[in-house]
Design a protein around this motif. Sequence first.
Motif, PDB file in Angstrom:
ATOM      1  N   UNK A 175       7.170   6.401  -4.721  1.00 46.09           N
ATOM      2  CA  UNK A 175       6.783   7.285  -5.823  1.00 46.09           C
ATOM      3  C   UNK A 175       5.753   6.560  -6.674  1.00 46.09           C
ATOM      4  N   UNK A 176       4.666   7.252  -6.990  1.00 43.67           N
ATOM      5  CA  UNK A 176       3.602   6.682  -7.818  1.00 43.67           C
ATOM      6  C   UNK A 176       3.316   7.619  -8.983  1.00 43.67           C
ATOM      7  N   UNK A 177       3.367   7.070 -10.200  1.00 43.07           N
ATOM      8  CA  UNK A 177       3.046   7.839 -11.408  1.00 43.07           C
ATOM      9  C   UNK A 177       1.816   7.238 -12.082  1.00 43.07           C
ATOM     10  N   UNK A 178       0.920   8.097 -12.507  1.00 44.06           N
ATOM     11  CA  UNK A 178      -0.265   7.696 -13.270  1.00 44.06           C
ATOM     12  C   UNK A 178      -0.139   8.295 -14.664  1.00 44.06           C
ATOM     13  N   UNK A 179      -0.010   7.404 -15.664  1.00 46.32           N
ATOM     14  CA  UNK A 179       0.208   7.839 -17.055  1.00 46.32           C
ATOM     15  C   UNK A 179       1.361   8.821 -17.153  1.00 46.32           C
ATOM     16  N   UNK A 180       2.451   8.512 -16.452  1.00 48.08           N
ATOM     17  CA  UNK A 180       3.665   9.307 -16.541  1.00 48.08           C
ATOM     18  C   UNK A 180       3.685  10.553 -15.679  1.00 48.08           C
ATOM     19  N   UNK A 181       2.614  10.822 -14.927  1.00 46.79           N
ATOM     20  CA  UNK A 181       2.561  12.025 -14.087  1.00 46.79           C
ATOM     21  C   UNK A 181       2.532  11.610 -12.621  1.00 46.79           C
ATOM     22  N   UNK A 182       3.416  12.215 -11.846  1.00 43.23           N
ATOM     23  CA  UNK A 182       3.516  11.862 -10.433  1.00 43.23           C
ATOM     24  C   UNK A 182       2.254  12.272  -9.688  1.00 43.23           C
ATOM     25  N   UNK A 183       1.804  11.366  -8.779  1.00 38.67           N
ATOM     26  CA  UNK A 183       0.606  11.622  -7.993  1.00 38.67           C
ATOM     27  C   UNK A 183       0.965  11.707  -6.514  1.00 38.67           C
ATOM     28  N   UNK A 184       1.104  12.921  -6.014  1.00 37.10           N
ATOM     29  CA  UNK A 184       1.389  13.095  -4.591  1.00 37.10           C
ATOM     30  C   UNK A 184       0.204  12.650  -3.740  1.00 37.10           C
ATOM     31  N   UNK A 185      -0.997  12.720  -4.298  1.00 33.35           N
ATOM     32  CA  UNK A 185      -2.193  12.299  -3.568  1.00 33.35           C
ATOM     33  C   UNK A 185      -2.164  10.796  -3.297  1.00 33.35           C
ATOM     34  N   UNK A 186      -1.851  10.004  -4.327  1.00 29.94           N
ATOM     35  CA  UNK A 186      -1.787   8.553  -4.133  1.00 29.94           C
ATOM     36  C   UNK A 186      -0.620   8.163  -3.228  1.00 29.94           C
ATOM     37  N   UNK A 187       0.485   8.869  -3.343  1.00 34.17           N
ATOM     38  CA  UNK A 187       1.620   8.593  -2.455  1.00 34.17           C
ATOM     39  C   UNK A 187       1.229   8.824  -0.998  1.00 34.17           C
ATOM     40  N   UNK A 188       0.524   9.912  -0.739  1.00 39.04           N
ATOM     41  CA  UNK A 188       0.087  10.212   0.619  1.00 39.04           C
ATOM     42  C   UNK A 188      -0.899   9.160   1.129  1.00 39.04           C
ATOM     43  N   UNK A 189      -1.765   8.663   0.233  1.00 36.20           N
ATOM     44  CA  UNK A 189      -2.731   7.635   0.632  1.00 36.20           C
ATOM     45  C   UNK A 189      -2.026   6.361   1.084  1.00 36.20           C
ATOM     46  N   UNK A 190      -1.006   5.937   0.340  1.00 34.18           N
ATOM     47  CA  UNK A 190      -0.302   4.709   0.710  1.00 34.18           C
ATOM     48  C   UNK A 190       0.584   4.923   1.926  1.00 34.18           C
ATOM     49  N   UNK A 191       1.134   6.125   2.076  1.00 37.21           N
ATOM     50  CA  UNK A 191       1.910   6.417   3.278  1.00 37.21           C
ATOM     51  C   UNK A 191       1.029   6.328   4.517  1.00 37.21           C
ATOM     52  N   UNK A 192      -0.206   6.788   4.411  1.00 34.02           N
ATOM     53  CA  UNK A 192      -1.143   6.693   5.533  1.00 34.02           C
ATOM     54  C   UNK A 192      -1.606   5.248   5.736  1.00 34.02           C
ATOM     55  N   UNK A 193      -1.830   4.538   4.640  1.00 35.76           N
ATOM     56  CA  UNK A 193      -2.305   3.146   4.713  1.00 35.76           C
ATOM     57  C   UNK A 193      -1.273   2.251   5.383  1.00 35.76           C
ATOM     58  N   UNK A 194       0.008   2.509   5.106  1.00 35.14           N
ATOM     59  CA  UNK A 194       1.071   1.667   5.640  1.00 35.14           C
ATOM     60  C   UNK A 194       1.882   2.366   6.722  1.00 35.14           C
ATOM     61  N   UNK A 195       1.274   3.280   7.453  1.00 36.82           N
ATOM     62  CA  UNK A 195       1.962   3.897   8.590  1.00 36.82           C
ATOM     63  C   UNK A 195       2.061   2.876   9.719  1.00 36.82           C
ATOM     64  N   UNK A 196       3.280   2.510  10.107  1.00 32.30           N
ATOM     65  CA  UNK A 196       3.517   1.558  11.206  1.00 32.30           C
ATOM     66  C   UNK A 196       2.732   0.260  11.000  1.00 32.30           C
ATOM     67  N   UNK A 197       2.826  -0.292   9.808  1.00 28.09           N
ATOM     68  CA  UNK A 197       2.061  -1.483   9.436  1.00 28.09           C
ATOM     69  C   UNK A 197       2.929  -2.738   9.530  1.00 28.09           C
ATOM     70  N   UNK A 198       2.282  -3.866   9.815  1.00 24.87           N
ATOM     71  CA  UNK A 198       2.930  -5.160   9.620  1.00 24.87           C
ATOM     72  C   UNK A 198       2.337  -5.774   8.368  1.00 24.87           C
ATOM     73  N   UNK A 199       3.193  -6.150   7.419  1.00 28.21           N
ATOM     74  CA  UNK A 199       2.747  -6.748   6.165  1.00 28.21           C
ATOM     75  C   UNK A 199       2.938  -8.259   6.265  1.00 28.21           C
ATOM     76  N   UNK A 200       1.815  -8.969   6.344  1.00 30.31           N
ATOM     77  CA  UNK A 200       1.859 -10.412   6.513  1.00 30.31           C
ATOM     78  C   UNK A 200       1.468 -11.155   5.252  1.00 30.31           C
ATOM     79  N   UNK A 201       2.059 -12.316   5.047  1.00 28.27           N
ATOM     80  CA  UNK A 201       1.727 -13.178   3.918  1.00 28.27           C
ATOM     81  C   UNK A 201       0.638 -14.166   4.352  1.00 28.27           C
ATOM     82  N   UNK A 202      -0.401 -14.298   3.534  1.00 33.75           N
ATOM     83  CA  UNK A 202      -1.550 -15.105   3.953  1.00 33.75           C
ATOM     84  C   UNK A 202      -1.160 -16.548   4.272  1.00 33.75           C
TER      85      UNK A 202
END
Length: 280
Positions: A175-202
């Motif tokens: 869930x992502x809120x911008x100035x207290x208002x939920x942003x379904x657009x940003x949530x969808x962007x991160x869901x697409x960005x991290x679809x089946x992702x491996x998160x590695x530490x540098x």
Amino acid sequence: MHLFVDSLTNVDFSYLDHCRGIVGETWLANAALDGALDHQGMVVDFGIVKKTLRNWLDTELDHRLLVPTGSPHLSLSRDGDTVDITWQLDSGDTVTVSGPAQAFALVEAGEITAESVAGWCVQQLAGVFPTSVDKLSLTFSTEVIDTPYYHYSHGLKKHDGNCQRIAHGHRSQIRIDVDGKRSSELEAEWAARWADIYLGTREDLQQAQGDQLHFAYSARQGAFTLSIPANRCEILECDTTVEQLAQYIAATLAGSNPGAEITVRAYEGIGKGAVATARA
């Protein structure tokens, strides 16, 4: 007589898929038992069912990498307690993983599905319940999420428990809120960005060779390595605990939304997670 236990527990893990690569997943486990009534008028005590199955699933599936040993895309070898895996992707790329045996669940199936894993679990659990139980059934299901979510895998070398395994993961909503208002657009962007992702530490990145990234670290459970195509990975400057993931997303979004207050509620599987707030 039929006995059932719905939503017995949930397991967080990753698995190998020919198309998707390393997939972080979270399943709910449901159990059913058939048998005759014993002298107590029970098939088996619910306490025994819950304790036995929860302990087994927590030990044998949770926070492991599930590997389908019957797949033609798999090459597997063992040297003592160390398991070495090479997995062929449909793109022609490969994923290689190495670590102690306890980091893997070697599932006797051609592919990892809820049905194939449930069948394998039942085979492994044969004989663990009293003779009054004639049949054990297991099913796995996913949490119903009607908002964006992603599948991520990671490893936490500093963790004292099983999170230190280099390839385990979660299916998580955000869930992502911008100035207290939920942003379904940003949530969808991160869901697409991290679809089946491996998160590695540098700091765990040992080498970037062409389009392949090589990670390695030693933890209390042993030495771990992972090689994965760069396009299936995002590298973070921090560790990948859910607290730091929430802060990473919030800080990234604050940088691209000057003056706005960003609040991120990031989940780690079902019903748990962290909240972070940032403002550029």
